[in-house]
Design a protein around this motif. Structure first.
Motif, PDB file in Angstrom:
ATOM      1  N   UNK A 193      -7.201   2.953  -3.633  1.00 34.43           N
ATOM      2  CA  UNK A 193      -8.025   4.148  -3.846  1.00 34.43           C
ATOM      3  C   UNK A 193      -8.370   4.846  -2.529  1.00 34.43           C
ATOM      4  N   UNK A 194      -8.189   4.140  -1.402  1.00 33.01           N
ATOM      5  CA  UNK A 194      -8.515   4.707  -0.090  1.00 33.01           C
ATOM      6  C   UNK A 194      -7.281   5.139   0.702  1.00 33.01           C
ATOM      7  N   UNK A 195      -6.100   4.778   0.212  1.00 33.86           N
ATOM      8  CA  UNK A 195      -4.871   5.017   0.974  1.00 33.86           C
ATOM      9  C   UNK A 195      -4.040   6.080   0.275  1.00 33.86           C
ATOM     10  N   UNK A 196      -3.529   7.012   1.042  1.00 27.04           N
ATOM     11  CA  UNK A 196      -2.690   8.067   0.457  1.00 27.04           C
ATOM     12  C   UNK A 196      -1.448   7.440  -0.174  1.00 27.04           C
ATOM     13  N   UNK A 197      -1.130   7.807  -1.419  1.00 27.73           N
ATOM     14  CA  UNK A 197       0.042   7.230  -2.086  1.00 27.73           C
ATOM     15  C   UNK A 197       1.343   7.763  -1.496  1.00 27.73           C
ATOM     16  N   UNK A 198       2.427   7.104  -1.866  1.00 28.81           N
ATOM     17  CA  UNK A 198       3.735   7.604  -1.445  1.00 28.81           C
ATOM     18  C   UNK A 198       4.257   6.987  -0.171  1.00 28.81           C
ATOM     19  N   UNK A 199       3.490   6.069   0.409  1.00 24.59           N
ATOM     20  CA  UNK A 199       3.948   5.418   1.625  1.00 24.59           C
ATOM     21  C   UNK A 199       4.775   4.178   1.324  1.00 24.59           C
ATOM     22  N   UNK A 200       5.054   3.412   2.377  1.00 28.97           N
ATOM     23  CA  UNK A 200       5.810   2.175   2.242  1.00 28.97           C
ATOM     24  C   UNK A 200       4.850   1.001   2.329  1.00 28.97           C
ATOM     25  N   UNK A 201       5.034   0.035   1.425  1.00 30.20           N
ATOM     26  CA  UNK A 201       4.172  -1.149   1.389  1.00 30.20           C
ATOM     27  C   UNK A 201       5.024  -2.404   1.480  1.00 30.20           C
ATOM     28  N   UNK A 202       4.491  -3.414   2.171  1.00 30.65           N
ATOM     29  CA  UNK A 202       5.135  -4.723   2.274  1.00 30.65           C
ATOM     30  C   UNK A 202       4.187  -5.752   1.678  1.00 30.65           C
ATOM     31  N   UNK A 203       4.642  -6.414   0.606  1.00 33.23           N
ATOM     32  CA  UNK A 203       3.842  -7.417  -0.106  1.00 33.23           C
ATOM     33  C   UNK A 203       4.365  -8.801   0.287  1.00 33.23           C
ATOM     34  N   UNK A 204       3.569  -9.509   1.087  1.00 32.82           N
ATOM     35  CA  UNK A 204       3.970 -10.820   1.608  1.00 32.82           C
ATOM     36  C   UNK A 204       3.484 -11.916   0.669  1.00 32.82           C
ATOM     37  N   UNK A 205       4.428 -12.578   0.004  1.00 32.28           N
ATOM     38  CA  UNK A 205       4.065 -13.582  -0.991  1.00 32.28           C
ATOM     39  C   UNK A 205       3.773 -12.916  -2.320  1.00 32.28           C
ATOM     40  N   UNK A 206       4.751 -12.175  -2.836  1.00 31.82           N
ATOM     41  CA  UNK A 206       4.529 -11.304  -3.999  1.00 31.82           C
ATOM     42  C   UNK A 206       4.390 -12.065  -5.312  1.00 31.82           C
ATOM     43  N   UNK A 207       4.812 -13.337  -5.356  1.00 29.79           N
ATOM     44  CA  UNK A 207       4.708 -14.098  -6.593  1.00 29.79           C
ATOM     45  C   UNK A 207       5.477 -13.437  -7.723  1.00 29.79           C
ATOM     46  N   UNK A 208       4.821 -13.304  -8.876  1.00 28.83           N
ATOM     47  CA  UNK A 208       5.490 -12.691 -10.031  1.00 28.83           C
ATOM     48  C   UNK A 208       5.493 -11.173  -9.960  1.00 28.83           C
ATOM     49  N   UNK A 209       4.841 -10.616  -8.930  1.00 29.40           N
ATOM     50  CA  UNK A 209       4.957  -9.183  -8.691  1.00 29.40           C
ATOM     51  C   UNK A 209       3.799  -8.331  -9.135  1.00 29.40           C
ATOM     52  N   UNK A 210       2.664  -8.964  -9.469  1.00 32.75           N
ATOM     53  CA  UNK A 210       1.554  -8.184 -10.023  1.00 32.75           C
ATOM     54  C   UNK A 210       1.104  -7.057  -9.089  1.00 32.75           C
ATOM     55  N   UNK A 211       1.001  -7.335  -7.788  1.00 28.29           N
ATOM     56  CA  UNK A 211       0.556  -6.305  -6.843  1.00 28.29           C
ATOM     57  C   UNK A 211       1.671  -5.321  -6.512  1.00 28.29           C
TER      58      UNK A 211
END
Length: 198
Positions: free
Chosen positions: A27-45
């Motif tokens: 909610x605080x970060x402008x959408x449309x950027x690149x994200x790196x999810x470290x330890x994504x598991x089943x992918x919920x985030x």
């Protein structure tokens, strides 16, 4: 384009809801950027971030569940890779690098380098989000290979703008011998990499 509701993947694939801190951070970060999810598991985030317009790179020792959902939904914009965070080195240019409830499963000696690479891979003005278990006097914890001490995580980010930091008590999904969910403190940090001041 038909925008799926936030809970679409959670309900369709019986996933745990995206972490509340991820929802709050987005909610605080402008959408449309690149994200790196470290330890994504089943992918919920990762799936939630993708819904919110991020191009997502998702790493885990076993991202098979997320890969199955990506294939079934024919998603583009989420890139998975098999990575062991205990010995991975990386760089990049991400607006958001996150690791929620993952670091406590890693070896203690891996943490300083992992955080250093998270920081180096974040663009100026970008964010890091970390949530991980702690071991404190009032809530001792010996369940995991690694736990943060009080103030330890915030110290890593002393040169960043700390947007949010707390060491609140939370509950694990696992239970004790009486069937009660185990309570312990979690270090929660959202920090922004300072823009270059000319």
């Amino acid at each position: 384009m038909n925008q799926k509701p936030d809970h679409y993947y959670t309900e369709k694939y019986q996933l745990t809801a995206p972490h509340s801190e991820v929802v709050a951070a987005v909610s605080q970060i402008a959408p449309g950027g690149r994200a790196l999810d470290l330890g994504c598991g089943s992918g919920r985030n990762s799936l939630y971030l993708h819904l919110k317009g991020f191009e997502v790179t998702a790493w885990d020792r076993n991202p098979a569940r997320l890969e199955q959902i990506i294939a079934e939904e024919q998603l583009s914009g989420i890139h998975t890779a098999v990575k062991d965070l205990n010995d991975v080195r990386f760089n990049g240019a991400y607006e958001l690098v996150l690791s929620t409830v993952v670091m406590m499963f890693l070896q203690p000696e891996a943490i300083p380098q992992l955080i250093a690479d998270m920081q180096a891979s974040t663009v100026r003005g970008g964010y890091n989000l970390i949530v991980s278990a702690m071991d404190t006097e009032d809530y001792p914890c010996s369940l995991f290979p690694f736990t943060f001490k009080s103030g330890e995580l915030s110290e890593y980010y002393r040169k960043w703008r700390i947007v949010k930091y707390n060491e609140h008590v939370g509950q694990l999904h696992r239970t004790d011998e009486h069937g009660n969910r185990i309570s312990l403190r979690f270090a929660t940090l959202l920090a922004q990499k300072e823009r270059v001041k000319e």
